[in-house]
Scaffold this active site. Structure first.
Site, short mmCIF file in Angstrom:
data_model
loop_
_atom_site.label_atom_id
_atom_site.label_comp_id
_atom_site.label_asym_id
_atom_site.label_seq_id
_atom_site.Cartn_x
_atom_site.Cartn_y
_atom_site.Cartn_z
N ASP A 69 -40.83 42.93 -10.32
CA ASP A 69 -41.73 43.57 -11.26
C ASP A 69 -41.80 45.08 -11.01
OD1 ASP A 69 -42.98 43.10 -8.81
OD2 ASP A 69 -44.38 41.64 -9.62
N ASP A 138 -55.51 35.58 -7.21
CA ASP A 138 -55.86 34.84 -8.42
C ASP A 138 -54.76 33.85 -8.83
OD1 ASP A 138 -53.89 36.52 -9.38
OD2 ASP A 138 -55.13 37.51 -10.88
N HIS A 140 -51.56 34.57 -9.15
CA HIS A 140 -50.42 35.11 -9.91
C HIS A 140 -49.12 35.02 -9.10
CE1 HIS A 140 -51.45 39.44 -8.40
NE2 HIS A 140 -50.35 39.07 -7.79
N GLU A 145 -50.17 36.89 -14.59
CA GLU A 145 -51.58 36.63 -14.30
C GLU A 145 -52.01 35.30 -14.92
OE1 GLU A 145 -52.96 38.28 -12.14
OE2 GLU A 145 -52.98 40.45 -12.44
C1 F6R Z 1 -45.01 41.94 -5.91
C2 F6R Z 1 -45.51 40.81 -6.67
C3 F6R Z 1 -46.87 40.26 -6.49
C4 F6R Z 1 -47.29 40.14 -5.03
C5 F6R Z 1 -48.71 39.62 -4.94
C6 F6R Z 1 -49.19 39.55 -3.51
O1 F6R Z 1 -43.69 42.24 -6.27
O2 F6R Z 1 -44.81 40.32 -7.49
O3 F6R Z 1 -46.95 38.99 -7.07
O4 F6R Z 1 -46.41 39.28 -4.36
O5 F6R Z 1 -49.56 40.45 -5.67
O6 F6R Z 1 -49.29 40.85 -3.01
P1 F6R Z 1 -49.46 41.12 -1.46
O7 F6R Z 1 -48.23 40.60 -0.80
O8 F6R Z 1 -49.55 42.61 -1.35
O9 F6R Z 1 -50.68 40.40 -1.04
#
Ligand code: F6R
Length: 262
Positions: A69, A138, A140, A145
């Site tokens: 992303d 959440d 995701h 989301e």
């Molecule tokens: C990042 C991504 C997100 C993260 C998620 C967890 O490329 O796709 O889904 O993996 O937000 O973030 P962290 O690892 O910072 O807790």
């Protein structure tokens, strides 16, 4: 789905690095790695870098990478853009040049076609061999989301307030976190041949339990992993704390025949 509850973040990093290196070795020069950003994969990436610098890692010649992303609205080269982040945290440090690292293109006037172009680039590369994933508090997956279609493809999405608050630590304040992102869809992620979900820390416990043991629902996008034939979940004790079948997962892993691999 194989859930592996481990004893520490360090163990998660070692096993995560083992999985990625095995693919790079097996596919000798043609591996396609799907890379997540955020904090969770950083210890795994550091382990890969450590092995590379120690001379025990594989050759990354020819390896291609696709990020999950990208933020929309940051100036090019912004240090928190995922393109800059993955270069700084992994690819530059193991010798994968920028031209072999791909991400969704957030250039403002090219946004309408960014999703389709990324899907085409992924297909042209032959798909992702192993996709590293983190999970949001959440539920995701990438930046899909809650409410995201379980069949979605790469497209523009709006972050929830919760995700923007979670990511404020990278930007100094919630207001500085972009609202929009380009993200691989859940359907895109499901095309990868092996999914490696890493979850560490207490903030992930509820989301991980919902994803692994809860119902398949767009309200917990990571629950879509239940539909993929080859998913490995590596979790530290804090993230695995709410898994009802944790003891069983441990038993399965302890008794796993070596020939199976991960
Ligand atoms: C990042 C991504 C997100 C993260 C998620 C967890 O490329 O796709 O889904 O993996 O937000 O973030 P962290 O690892 O910072 O807790």
């Amino acid at each position: 789905m194989e859930v592996v509850p481990l004893d520490s973040v360090a163990e998660v990093a070692v096993l995560g690095a083992d999985v990625l290196e095995a693919v790079v070795r097996e596919r000798a020069g043609s591996a396609v790695l799907g890379l997540a950003t955020g904090s969770t994969p950083v210890p795994t990436y550091r382990e890969l870098i450590r092995r590379h610098e120690a001379g025990t890692g594989p050759s990354y010649d020819g390896v291609r990478c696709f990020t999950l992303d990208e933020y929309v609205g940051l100036p090019p080269g912004h240090p928190q853009s995922y393109r800059a982040t993955i270069a700084r945290e992994l690819t530059d440090l193991v010798g994968i040049p920028a031209e072999r690292v791909h991400g969704p293109d957030p250039t403002p006037d090219r946004l309408p076609t960014a999703g389709q172009r990324y899907e085409e680039a992924l297909r042209a590369a032959g798909g992702v061999d192993v996709q590293v994933l983190g999970i949001g508090t959440d539920g995701h997956l990438a930046f899909n989301e809650p409410g995201s279609s379980l069949a979605s493809l790469t497209r523009l999405k709006t972050l929830t307030e919760e995700t923007r608050r979670d990511n404020a630590r990278f930007f100094g304040s919630v207001d500085a976190v972009p609202r929009h992102v380009l993200t691989q869809g859940l359907g895109t992620i499901l095309r990868a041949r092996h999914l490696l979900l890493i979850a560490t820390g207490p903030a992930k416990a509820a989301a991980l339990a919902a994803a692994v043991e809860g119902p398949l629902t767009a309200s917990c996008p990571a629950s879509v992993l239940q539909t993929h034939p080859h998913v490995t979940v590596l979790a530290d004790p804090e993230a695995s704390a709410e898994l009802e079948r944790r003891d069983h997962y441990r038993e399965v892993y302890a008794a796993k025949p070596a020939w199976q691999g991960l």
